[in-house]
Scaffold this motif. Structure first.
Motif, short mmCIF file in Angstrom:
data_model
loop_
_atom_site.label_atom_id
_atom_site.label_comp_id
_atom_site.label_asym_id
_atom_site.label_seq_id
_atom_site.Cartn_x
_atom_site.Cartn_y
_atom_site.Cartn_z
N UNK A 198 -68.06 18.02 24.95
CA UNK A 198 -68.35 16.82 25.72
C UNK A 198 -67.08 16.00 25.95
N UNK A 199 -66.26 15.86 24.93
CA UNK A 199 -65.03 15.08 25.07
C UNK A 199 -64.05 15.75 26.02
N UNK A 200 -63.95 17.09 25.95
CA UNK A 200 -63.06 17.80 26.87
C UNK A 200 -63.52 17.62 28.31
N UNK A 201 -64.81 17.71 28.54
CA UNK A 201 -65.34 17.58 29.90
C UNK A 201 -65.01 16.21 30.48
N UNK A 202 -65.23 15.18 29.70
CA UNK A 202 -64.99 13.83 30.19
C UNK A 202 -63.53 13.49 30.42
N UNK A 203 -62.64 14.26 29.80
CA UNK A 203 -61.20 13.97 29.92
C UNK A 203 -60.56 14.63 31.14
N UNK A 204 -61.30 15.47 31.86
CA UNK A 204 -60.72 16.15 33.02
C UNK A 204 -60.41 15.15 34.14
N UNK A 205 -59.40 15.43 34.97
CA UNK A 205 -58.96 14.48 36.02
C UNK A 205 -59.86 14.54 37.27
N UNK A 206 -61.12 14.26 37.09
CA UNK A 206 -62.09 14.43 38.17
C UNK A 206 -61.87 13.46 39.33
N UNK A 207 -61.59 12.21 39.02
CA UNK A 207 -61.40 11.22 40.09
C UNK A 207 -60.22 11.60 40.98
N UNK A 208 -59.14 12.05 40.38
CA UNK A 208 -57.99 12.48 41.18
C UNK A 208 -58.37 13.63 42.11
N UNK A 209 -59.17 14.56 41.60
CA UNK A 209 -59.61 15.68 42.44
C UNK A 209 -60.46 15.18 43.60
N UNK A 210 -61.38 14.28 43.33
CA UNK A 210 -62.25 13.77 44.39
C UNK A 210 -61.43 13.09 45.48
N UNK A 211 -60.44 12.32 45.09
CA UNK A 211 -59.61 11.62 46.08
C UNK A 211 -58.86 12.61 46.97
N UNK A 212 -58.36 13.69 46.38
CA UNK A 212 -57.65 14.71 47.17
C UNK A 212 -58.63 15.46 48.07
N UNK A 213 -59.75 15.87 47.54
CA UNK A 213 -60.70 16.66 48.30
C UNK A 213 -61.36 15.85 49.41
N UNK A 214 -61.66 14.58 49.15
CA UNK A 214 -62.31 13.75 50.17
C UNK A 214 -61.36 13.43 51.33
N UNK A 215 -60.06 13.59 51.11
CA UNK A 215 -59.09 13.36 52.18
C UNK A 215 -59.07 14.51 53.19
N UNK A 216 -59.74 15.61 52.87
CA UNK A 216 -59.81 16.76 53.78
C UNK A 216 -61.15 16.72 54.50
#
Length: 401
Positions: A12-30
């Motif tokens: 659970x701690x590993x999952x929550x620590x992933x850089x998800x918001x950064x990924x969303x910002x990059x992907x939503x720009x496409x």
């Protein structure tokens, strides 16, 4: 919150620590609208780079051939983007399917192209909730599980298609093939409500096109010799709309055709969406459509060709599906999250998966809202929250929970 076992807490701690918001910002720009093939190709490349962090065989698969009726009544080929497909440990004792989509409803010329913060923690942007946020959650959960001692017990396939928002016509076969032999499936559509409520039972959905061919004539000199395709299409639309009842919605959405006001229209194309709630109603719908077409053909002396069908079968809440929902609910409770579910009038790839006999929870994605509009938003804190929920669910499935 219940006391998690040490291996569960680590995942659970590993999952929550992933850089998800950064990924969303990059992907939503496409821009990856369903018909923007260049944008979908770029999005596919970005997802390949991201999902390459998982083991297994990763490829972009070509879409299946798809045909559709155009406004002139002609059958034309419709191009779609490629689909990401990953297979991990196909011989492991527990086999799962995880699905999502890379396409959005916003085409390349849509005004909604950028992300912005509406307030602290609330991100507005194209596809941030539906479902680039969900893809980030899926990846974070799987990376966390891969780091656990139980990883070898679970194998899975991932399908991220390019055409979900248009009904998955070019990926339906891939979804069905990937669902074979799976114990359970998780799909990463956004939660049904901003509080995290899941979608339970869903109706089926079918899109139909009826090509009506009449006979042209002068509207003033000899209209009686004509057979008006436009009014025949309207007649058919009203007959089909009259089929709606509890358990069946019918939406005539468009009629193309006609021409100069002094000519009896000889061509019209009627488009209709139908949503039966259960398989019995689906069978009845097919017969009712045939009866309506036969009646209008005879009474109006026109020819009618029907195209399309129920592309997404009804998804009832079966006993097996309810057991999977309860597993997710317990994982949520152990994380301090209150997880409930309710029926939804919407449809998604979860319908197709359930039709293969595989129990599926299809709203494992982020919390947010106002999807399919320029007001679409993602609650940023839900990225870690839902990644933890998925990771714990997958871990417990792997361990035979």
């Amino acid at each position: 919150m219940a006391e998690l076992r040490s291996n569960e807490r680590a995942v659970v701690e590993r999952a929550g620590a992933e850089p998800m918001l950064d990924q969303v910002l990059v992907w939503a720009a496409v821009n990856s609208g369903s018909r923007n093939l260049a944008g979908l190709e770029r999005m596919g490349d970005l997802l390949v780079d991201a999902f390459a962090a998982l083991p297994g065989i990763l490829r972009l698969e070509n879409p299946a051939a798809v045909e559709a009726v155009d406004a002139a009544g002609r059958v034309a080929k419709i191009a779609h983007g490629r689909h990401l497909h990953l297979t991990v440990r196909p011989t492991a004792p527990i086999q799962l399917l995880l699905t999502g989509h890379m396409d959005t409803v916003y085409d390349a010329n849509h005004a909604f192209q950028e992300t912005r913060w509406l307030e602290e923690g609330v991100l507005n942007g194209p596809g941030v909730a539906d479902m680039k946020g969900g893809l980030a959650v899926m990846l974070a959960a799987l990376k966390a599980v891969e780091g656990s001692a139980s990883a070898d017990r679970v194998g899975y396939q991932i399908v991220i298609n390019s055409d979900e928002e248009v009904g998955s016509p070019a990926s339906a076969e891939l979804l069905a093939r990937s669902a074979q032999g799976k114990r359970a499936a998780l799909t990463y559509e956004p939660a049904a409500l901003p509080d995290g409520t899941l979608a339970g039972a869903r109706p089926g959905s079918g899109n139909f096109a009826f090509v009506v061919r009449g006979r042209s004539a002068h509207a003033g000199r000899n209209p009686e010799e004509g057979r008006n395709a436009l009014t025949a299409a309207a007649d058919l639309a009203l007959r089909l709309e009259a089929l709606k009842r509890d358990g069946l919605t019918v939406n005539p959405s468009r009629i193309d055709g006609g021409g100069p006001s002094n000519v009896v229209a000889d061509l019209a194309v009627l488009r209709v969406n139908m949503r039966p709630r259960d398989p019995n109603i689906e069978v009845q719908v097919k017969q009712a459509i045939a009866d309506a077409v036969t009646a209008v053909t005879a009474e109006r002396e026109v020819a009618i060709e029907a195209q399309g069908g129920i592309g997404r079968p009804p998804k009832p809440l079966t006993r097996e599906a309810e057991a999977l929902f309860n597993l997710v609910k317990q994982a949520g409770a152990d994380l301090g999250q209150q997880i409930g579910w309710q029926p939804s009038g919407g449809v998604c790839d979860g319908n197709n998966i359930a039709a293969c006999g595989v129990p599926v929870v299809d709203t494992m994605g982020v919390r947010g809202g106002k999807i399919h509009s320029a007001e679409e938003y993602l609650i940023a804190d839900s990225l870690a929250e839902r990644a933890a929920l998925s990771a714990l669910t997958i871990l417990r499935l792997a361990e035979g929970a």
